[in-house]
Design a protein around this motif. Structure first.
Motif, PDB file in Angstrom:
ATOM      1  N   GLY A  82      -8.480  -6.227  -1.430  1.00  0.00           N
ATOM      2  CA  GLY A  82      -9.094  -6.598   0.170  1.00  0.00           C
ATOM      3  C   GLY A  82      -8.437  -5.530   1.016  1.00  0.00           C
ATOM      4  N   ASP A  83      -8.067  -5.990   2.143  1.00  0.00           N
ATOM      5  CA  ASP A  83      -7.646  -5.360   3.355  1.00  0.00           C
ATOM      6  C   ASP A  83      -6.354  -4.124   2.895  1.00  0.00           C
ATOM      7  N   ALA A  84      -5.420  -4.771   2.076  1.00  0.00           N
ATOM      8  CA  ALA A  84      -4.379  -3.652   1.457  1.00  0.00           C
ATOM      9  C   ALA A  84      -5.064  -2.419   0.946  1.00  0.00           C
ATOM     10  N   ALA A  85      -6.285  -2.645   0.445  1.00  0.00           N
ATOM     11  CA  ALA A  85      -6.825  -1.623  -0.502  1.00  0.00           C
ATOM     12  C   ALA A  85      -7.713  -0.845   0.505  1.00  0.00           C
ATOM     13  N   HIS A  86      -8.543  -1.399   1.158  1.00  0.00           N
ATOM     14  CA  HIS A  86      -9.679  -0.900   2.080  1.00  0.00           C
ATOM     15  C   HIS A  86      -9.876  -1.542   3.299  1.00  0.00           C
ATOM     16  N   PRO A  87      -8.936  -1.529   4.340  1.00  0.00           N
ATOM     17  CA  PRO A  87      -9.102  -2.157   5.486  1.00  0.00           C
ATOM     18  C   PRO A  87     -10.392  -1.441   6.313  1.00  0.00           C
ATOM     19  N   MET A  88     -11.273  -2.237   6.906  1.00  0.00           N
ATOM     20  CA  MET A  88     -12.246  -1.623   7.313  1.00  0.00           C
ATOM     21  C   MET A  88     -12.931  -2.277   8.977  1.00  0.00           C
ATOM     22  N   LEU A  89     -13.354  -1.573   9.636  1.00  0.00           N
ATOM     23  CA  LEU A  89     -13.912  -2.025  11.092  1.00  0.00           C
ATOM     24  C   LEU A  89     -14.706  -3.221  10.936  1.00  0.00           C
ATOM     25  N   GLN A  90     -15.108  -4.228  11.783  1.00  0.00           N
ATOM     26  CA  GLN A  90     -15.821  -5.359  11.476  1.00  0.00           C
ATOM     27  C   GLN A  90     -17.233  -5.223  11.649  1.00  0.00           C
ATOM     28  N   TYR A  91     -17.811  -4.119  12.032  1.00  0.00           N
ATOM     29  CA  TYR A  91     -19.085  -3.752  12.325  1.00  0.00           C
ATOM     30  C   TYR A  91     -20.225  -4.208  11.364  1.00  0.00           C
ATOM     31  N   LEU A  92     -19.871  -4.396  10.219  1.00  0.00           N
ATOM     32  CA  LEU A  92     -20.845  -5.023   9.215  1.00  0.00           C
ATOM     33  C   LEU A  92     -20.446  -6.227   8.566  1.00  0.00           C
ATOM     34  N   ALA A  93     -19.410  -6.745   9.150  1.00  0.00           N
ATOM     35  CA  ALA A  93     -19.058  -8.119   8.873  1.00  0.00           C
ATOM     36  C   ALA A  93     -18.834  -8.233   7.472  1.00  0.00           C
ATOM     37  N   GLN A  94     -17.884  -7.308   6.745  1.00  0.00           N
ATOM     38  CA  GLN A  94     -17.845  -7.165   5.487  1.00  0.00           C
ATOM     39  C   GLN A  94     -16.211  -7.243   5.197  1.00  0.00           C
ATOM     40  N   GLY A  95     -15.429  -7.328   5.915  1.00  0.00           N
ATOM     41  CA  GLY A  95     -13.903  -7.146   5.448  1.00  0.00           C
ATOM     42  C   GLY A  95     -13.481  -8.537   4.308  1.00  0.00           C
ATOM     43  N   GLY A  96     -14.045  -9.360   4.832  1.00  0.00           N
ATOM     44  CA  GLY A  96     -13.836 -10.794   3.855  1.00  0.00           C
ATOM     45  C   GLY A  96     -14.498 -10.849   2.667  1.00  0.00           C
TER      46      GLY A  96
ATOM     47  N   ARG B 121     -14.601  -0.545  -8.087  1.00  0.00           N
ATOM     48  CA  ARG B 121     -14.375  -1.009  -6.522  1.00  0.00           C
ATOM     49  C   ARG B 121     -14.199  -0.058  -5.666  1.00  0.00           C
ATOM     50  N   ILE B 122     -13.508   1.107  -6.042  1.00  0.00           N
ATOM     51  CA  ILE B 122     -13.128   2.286  -4.942  1.00  0.00           C
ATOM     52  C   ILE B 122     -14.555   3.040  -4.255  1.00  0.00           C
ATOM     53  N   PRO B 123     -15.391   3.265  -4.764  1.00  0.00           N
ATOM     54  CA  PRO B 123     -16.600   4.008  -4.497  1.00  0.00           C
ATOM     55  C   PRO B 123     -17.379   2.834  -3.571  1.00  0.00           C
ATOM     56  N   ARG B 124     -17.460   1.804  -4.068  1.00  0.00           N
ATOM     57  CA  ARG B 124     -18.153   0.502  -3.341  1.00  0.00           C
ATOM     58  C   ARG B 124     -17.386   0.197  -1.797  1.00  0.00           C
TER      59      ARG B 124
ATOM     60  N   ARG C 298       1.025  -1.205  -0.035  1.00  0.00           N
ATOM     61  CA  ARG C 298       0.052   0.170  -0.046  1.00  0.00           C
ATOM     62  C   ARG C 298       0.824   1.351   0.044  1.00  0.00           C
ATOM     63  N   LYS C 299       2.014   1.223   0.555  1.00  0.00           N
ATOM     64  CA  LYS C 299       2.935   2.170   0.644  1.00  0.00           C
ATOM     65  C   LYS C 299       3.248   3.000  -0.756  1.00  0.00           C
ATOM     66  N   TYR C 300       3.065   2.240  -1.927  1.00  0.00           N
ATOM     67  CA  TYR C 300       3.320   2.634  -3.070  1.00  0.00           C
ATOM     68  C   TYR C 300       2.252   3.721  -3.688  1.00  0.00           C
ATOM     69  N   PHE C 301       1.124   3.675  -2.751  1.00  0.00           N
ATOM     70  CA  PHE C 301      -0.274   4.478  -3.211  1.00  0.00           C
ATOM     71  C   PHE C 301      -0.400   5.528  -2.285  1.00  0.00           C
ATOM     72  N   SER C 302       0.008   5.296  -1.100  1.00  0.00           N
ATOM     73  CA  SER C 302      -0.503   5.951   0.064  1.00  0.00           C
ATOM     74  C   SER C 302       0.606   5.955   1.322  1.00  0.00           C
ATOM     75  N   ASP C 303       0.912   7.062   1.760  1.00  0.00           N
ATOM     76  CA  ASP C 303       1.700   6.816   3.057  1.00  0.00           C
ATOM     77  C   ASP C 303       1.021   7.057   4.394  1.00  0.00           C
TER      78      ASP C 303
ATOM     79  N   PRO D 184     -10.522   5.600   3.322  1.00  0.00           N
ATOM     80  CA  PRO D 184     -10.465   5.306   1.838  1.00  0.00           C
ATOM     81  C   PRO D 184      -9.488   6.268   1.167  1.00  0.00           C
ATOM     82  N   ILE D 185      -8.590   5.687   0.132  1.00  0.00           N
ATOM     83  CA  ILE D 185      -7.824   6.355  -0.847  1.00  0.00           C
ATOM     84  C   ILE D 185      -8.478   6.281  -2.116  1.00  0.00           C
ATOM     85  N   ALA D 186      -7.935   7.199  -2.937  1.00  0.00           N
ATOM     86  CA  ALA D 186      -8.516   7.490  -4.421  1.00  0.00           C
ATOM     87  C   ALA D 186      -8.047   6.865  -5.317  1.00  0.00           C
ATOM     88  N   ASN D 187      -6.932   6.281  -5.243  1.00  0.00           N
ATOM     89  CA  ASN D 187      -6.163   5.337  -6.149  1.00  0.00           C
ATOM     90  C   ASN D 187      -5.466   4.037  -5.426  1.00  0.00           C
TER      91      ASN D 187
END
Length: 399
Positions: A293-307, A339-342, A170-175, A280-283
């Motif tokens: 997956g989590d490298a792109a969009h890690p999320m809290l688990q409250y919607l049980a949607q990470g996987g 996938r980014i907006p979703r 991810r560091k290649y896209f965001s710090d 969220p990041i734009a690219n």
């Protein structure tokens, strides 16, 4: 070696990484999974798979194997952690399955991962390599080169970074940094016979209260009972493990309903899981290199949607890889455009839902509970955006 002979390299062999490899292979590409652990496996306990994830598991041909180890709950239930009053119920029966095409399941994370890895091992286009801590990714005219901790290089025609919350790719896209929510989880599974007969084995139960919740459901065909205890620590210290301790957990849950207190007595206290996400990041694509997956969009688990979101990523990526053939740059750009907006919406919604279920404010609690109680068990409007995602393979499985 010509470019056509090179492989797609997937960094990370978790649920998202293995699904990404299945997607790449489905599009006809030789694919190598580079996993840092000495063997393939998943830690953790239970995982919930909504119909949006089940559609992808069916696509990749593993839904039948998953069904052998899964539990098909009848209801999702929100309960007050102090009174045990049912605040809201979502019926997961025939109408739910008919509307979304697939059932809602719960299972052990390691069972899901094992089935995906077995599918990858059986696929002649996929190879799996362990002990690969990938340090760098570089792209030039010869391809995309990844270098591991020993200085060994793999040259591929494309790279998918699926190395999780603490992603190096991810560091290649965001710090950016992972953001700690100040919440911790303690997880555990116990033999079903240890559980009080009061537990409803047909339900996924979430007990909620100010700054805390407990999730319970059976896994492994009903042989084990999965429990997750989550609370906000008032002792949070950055770069320290001295917060969110088991002792604090016991204090936070004092006065809860006896069924919740009983659940706490079975929780494994050795492993504490601080809860992180990122904004969220734009690219997340550059040339023949993308994240998933989590490298792109890690999320809290409250919607049980990470996987589930990692599986959605893999399915849409498979479509784009088939559409664009060897033009990975175009395939990856089209993939992230969808996938980014979703995933950003799911990330933000998970945060918001965490605020709602954990609120301390009496007015907010009253408002939340009043609104939830007005919802019918078969009223699906609130969840339609999540489970009714249209960019998934069509089809139904009967269960």
């Amino acid at each position: 070696m010509t470019n056509q002979e090179k492989e797609v390299l997937v960094i990370g062999g978790g649920i998202g990484g293995v699904a990404a490899a299945l997607a790449s292979a489905e599009a006809g590409h030789k694919t190598k999974i580079l996993e840092q652990a000495p063997q393939f496996g998943e830690i953790g306990a239970g995982i919930q798979m909504g119909p949006n994830a089940m559609a992808v598991l069916e696509r990749f041909g593993v839904a039948g194997e998953i069904a052998k180890v899964a539990v098909f709950p009848k209801r999702l239930v929100l309960k007050d952690v102090y009174t045990a009053k049912e605040l809201a119920v979502l019926d997961l029966g025939d109408e739910f399955k008919e509307k979304y095409g697939f059932p809602y399941i719960v299972l052990h994370r390691s069972d899901l991962h094992r089935v995906l890895v077995e599918a990858a091992r059986k696929n002649p286009l996929i190879s799996l390599v362990n002990n690969q801590v990938i340090e760098t990714v570089e792209e030039d005219t010869s391809g995309v080169t990844v270098t591991n901790q020993r200085g060994e290089r793999f040259i591929g025609k494309a790279v998918i970074g699926a190395d999780g919350l603490w992603s190096k790719t991810r560091k290649y896209f965001s710090d950016d940094e992972a953001i700690c929510s100040h919440y911790v989880a303690y997880r555990g599974t116990v033999p079903i016979e240890e559980i009080s007969s009061d537990a409803n084995m047909d339900d996924v139960i979430m007990w909620i209260g100010p700054n805390l919740h407990v999730v319970q459901y059976p896994v492994r065909k009903g042989e084990l009972y999965n429990q997750v205890v989550v609370f906000k620590s008032q002792n949070y210290k950055p770069d320290s493990n001295d917060w969110g301790t088991p002792e604090e957990m016991d204090k936070v849950f004092e006065g809860c309903h006896p069924l919740v207190e009983n659940a706490l007595s079975f929780i494994q206290r050795q492993i504490r899981w601080p809860m992180y996400d990122r904004l969220p990041i734009a690219n997340w694509t550059k040339g023949n290199f993308t994240l998933l997956g989590d490298a792109a969009h890690p999320m809290l688990q409250y919607l049980a949607q990470g996987g589930c979101q990692a599986l959605e990523d893999a399915s849409y990526l498979a479509d784009m890889l088939q559409l664009y053939g060897e033009n990975f740059e175009q395939a990856f750009l089209a993939y992230q455009e969808e996938r980014i907006p979703r995933t950003a919406k799911v990330q933000r919604s998970a945060r918001a839902w965490g605020e709602i279920i954990h609120t301390e404010d009496p007015v907010s609690i009253l408002l939340r509970d009043t609104l939830l109680e007005q919802k019918e068990a078969k009223e699906f409007e609130m969840i339609d955006w999540l489970y009714g995602y249209k960019k998934l393979p069509a089809g139904k499985v009967s269960k």
